[in-house]
Design a protein around this motif. Structure first.
Motif, PDB file in Angstrom:
ATOM      1  N   VAL A 114       0.840  -1.201   0.000  1.00  0.00           N
ATOM      2  CA  VAL A 114       0.000   0.000   0.000  1.00  0.00           C
ATOM      3  C   VAL A 114       0.874   1.249   0.000  1.00  0.00           C
ATOM      4  O   VAL A 114       0.625   2.203  -0.742  1.00  0.00           O
ATOM      5  CB  VAL A 114      -0.962  -0.007   1.207  1.00  0.00           C
ATOM      6  N   ASP A 115       1.913   1.241   0.807  1.00  0.00           N
ATOM      7  CA  ASP A 115       2.792   2.414   0.875  1.00  0.00           C
ATOM      8  C   ASP A 115       3.522   2.628  -0.446  1.00  0.00           C
ATOM      9  O   ASP A 115       3.624   3.766  -0.935  1.00  0.00           O
ATOM     10  CB  ASP A 115       3.786   2.245   2.024  1.00  0.00           C
ATOM     11  N   SER A 118       1.281   3.960  -3.154  1.00  0.00           N
ATOM     12  CA  SER A 118       0.725   5.274  -2.815  1.00  0.00           C
ATOM     13  C   SER A 118       1.801   6.344  -2.716  1.00  0.00           C
ATOM     14  O   SER A 118       1.516   7.456  -2.251  1.00  0.00           O
ATOM     15  CB  SER A 118      -0.039   5.181  -1.483  1.00  0.00           C
ATOM     16  N   ALA A 126      -3.929   7.410   0.262  1.00  0.00           N
ATOM     17  CA  ALA A 126      -3.769   6.167  -0.497  1.00  0.00           C
ATOM     18  C   ALA A 126      -4.630   6.166  -1.752  1.00  0.00           C
ATOM     19  O   ALA A 126      -5.077   5.117  -2.205  1.00  0.00           O
ATOM     20  CB  ALA A 126      -4.105   4.972   0.391  1.00  0.00           C
ATOM     21  N   PHE A 129      -3.346   3.959  -4.581  1.00  0.00           N
ATOM     22  CA  PHE A 129      -3.519   2.517  -4.390  1.00  0.00           C
ATOM     23  C   PHE A 129      -4.890   2.073  -4.879  1.00  0.00           C
ATOM     24  O   PHE A 129      -5.003   1.086  -5.623  1.00  0.00           O
ATOM     25  CB  PHE A 129      -3.334   2.130  -2.927  1.00  0.00           C
ATOM     26  N   LEU A 187      -6.457   2.240   4.977  1.00  0.00           N
ATOM     27  CA  LEU A 187      -5.368   2.342   4.007  1.00  0.00           C
ATOM     28  C   LEU A 187      -4.325   3.374   4.428  1.00  0.00           C
ATOM     29  O   LEU A 187      -3.113   3.124   4.340  1.00  0.00           O
ATOM     30  CB  LEU A 187      -5.935   2.687   2.633  1.00  0.00           C
ATOM     31  N   THR A 188      -4.771   4.533   4.884  1.00  0.00           N
ATOM     32  CA  THR A 188      -3.802   5.534   5.336  1.00  0.00           C
ATOM     33  C   THR A 188      -3.068   5.042   6.574  1.00  0.00           C
ATOM     34  O   THR A 188      -1.870   5.305   6.752  1.00  0.00           O
ATOM     35  CB  THR A 188      -4.490   6.879   5.630  1.00  0.00           C
ATOM     36  N   ARG A 191      -0.135   2.754   5.718  1.00  0.00           N
ATOM     37  CA  ARG A 191       1.088   3.456   5.317  1.00  0.00           C
ATOM     38  C   ARG A 191       1.906   3.863   6.546  1.00  0.00           C
ATOM     39  O   ARG A 191       3.143   3.748   6.552  1.00  0.00           O
ATOM     40  CB  ARG A 191       0.744   4.692   4.486  1.00  0.00           C
TER      41      ARG A 191
END
Length: 304
Positions: A114-115, A118, A126, A129, A187-188, A191
């Motif tokens: 994900v990181d 993104s 994100a 992503f 999602l954030t 990261r």
């Protein structure tokens, strides 16, 4: 810290005596793709019965990353609850993203993916992503429902099924539509979790350390329910109700707040609950937590 070996025992309660923490911190998260989301709130309680204190400032996700790194640097024995889902469902389909060759094998690998995808997005957002040609197929987004989103309410983690059994109302992390969606926050958060690898462990993906801070996933509505809030009402927006809920966890009344929005009150009440919950061995050994779930889906602290 490693991501754990497949088939290894889940990281559970160590020993016969409760883990000892000096500090209890609850963080109400936000997936808003701006530098300082209004929904970010942090509350801090110390051991004892004094009320948690809202750390009132315009937080960014980068600020919270630095705050958590500071806890690690100082060796603060803090139990830190993050109101986000650290992983997607895995057990139901044998993968986070069935059919995608890059689908990760465990939580830490998911955070890294994900990181990486993104990277163009500032503020630990994100957006890139969920717009990725393969990833987007699994999400329901505004005006774009992926062809691999199963329909209905979407996919759920095992612990989210457990949340439903406790009369809570979880949302699928693959659903990014609606005011109650949690996917963007998750999602954030992933990261940030990736940036914390090797610095601060997250239960149950990581072993419980003997020193320093420990992260757990929390569901703020669970704290409110356990404090006596009836089903159908999930937010606290006044001082009297907050003090009543705090008293249920043996906490003194809170100091006056600049505002009683649900982000501030969720964080304060959750910090008080963490102080009580930390010493309950059963919460560290939920019956449904298997070795595979410990490394792939994780678990919501407090769900039995």
């Amino acid at each position: 810290m490693g991501s754990g070996e497949e088939g290894a025992a889940p990281h559970r309660w160590a020993g016969d005596s409760p883990l000892t923490f000096t500090d209890f911190i609850a963080i109400d998260w936000s997936g808003q793709a701006v530098e300082r989301p209004k929904g970010l709130a942090v509350a801090h309680a110390r051991a004892g019965d004094t009320a948690p204190v809202l750390i009132d400032r315009p937080w960014s996700r980068a600020d919270i990353l630095g705050f958590l790194e500071g806890l690690a640097d100082s060796g603060t024995r803090a139990l830190v609850g993050l109101d986000l889902s650290p992983a997607f469902p895995f057990a139901d389909a044998g993968a986070y993203f069935p059919g995608w060759a890059e689908s990760p094998a465990d939580g830490p690998a998911l955070w890294a993916l994900v990181d990486r995808l993104s990277t163009p997005d500032p503020h630990f957002a994100a957006t890139s992503f969920v717009q990725h040609v393969e990833a987007r197929r699994h999400f329901r987004q505004m005006g774009d429902c992926g062809d691999l989103f199963p329909g209905g309410r979407g996919r759920f983690r095992v612990c989210e099924v457990g949340q439903e059994a406790m009369a809570l109302s979880p949302y699928s992390c693959f659903n990014l539509v609606g005011a109650s969606q949690v996917g963007k926050s998750s999602l954030t958060g992933m990261r940030v979790l990736h940036r914390l690898r090797g610095r601060v462990g997250l239960w149950p993906f990581d072993p419980l350390p003997d020193t320093g801070p420990v992260l757990v996933e929390i569901y703020t509505s669970l704290a409110a329910r356990l404090a006596g809030m009836r089903k159908g009402i999930s937010k606290i927006r006044d001082a009297e109700t907050l003090d009543t809920m705090l008293a249920a966890f043996g906490s003194a009344p809170h100091a006056p707040l600049p505002r009683h929005d649900d982000h501030a009150t969720d964080a304060i009440l959750s910090a008080a609950w963490l102080r009580v919950a930390a010493g309950q061995p059963g919460l560290w050994t939920p019956a449904g937590l298997t070795p595979d779930l410990a490394r792939t889906e994780g678990w919501t602290f407090g769900v039995l």
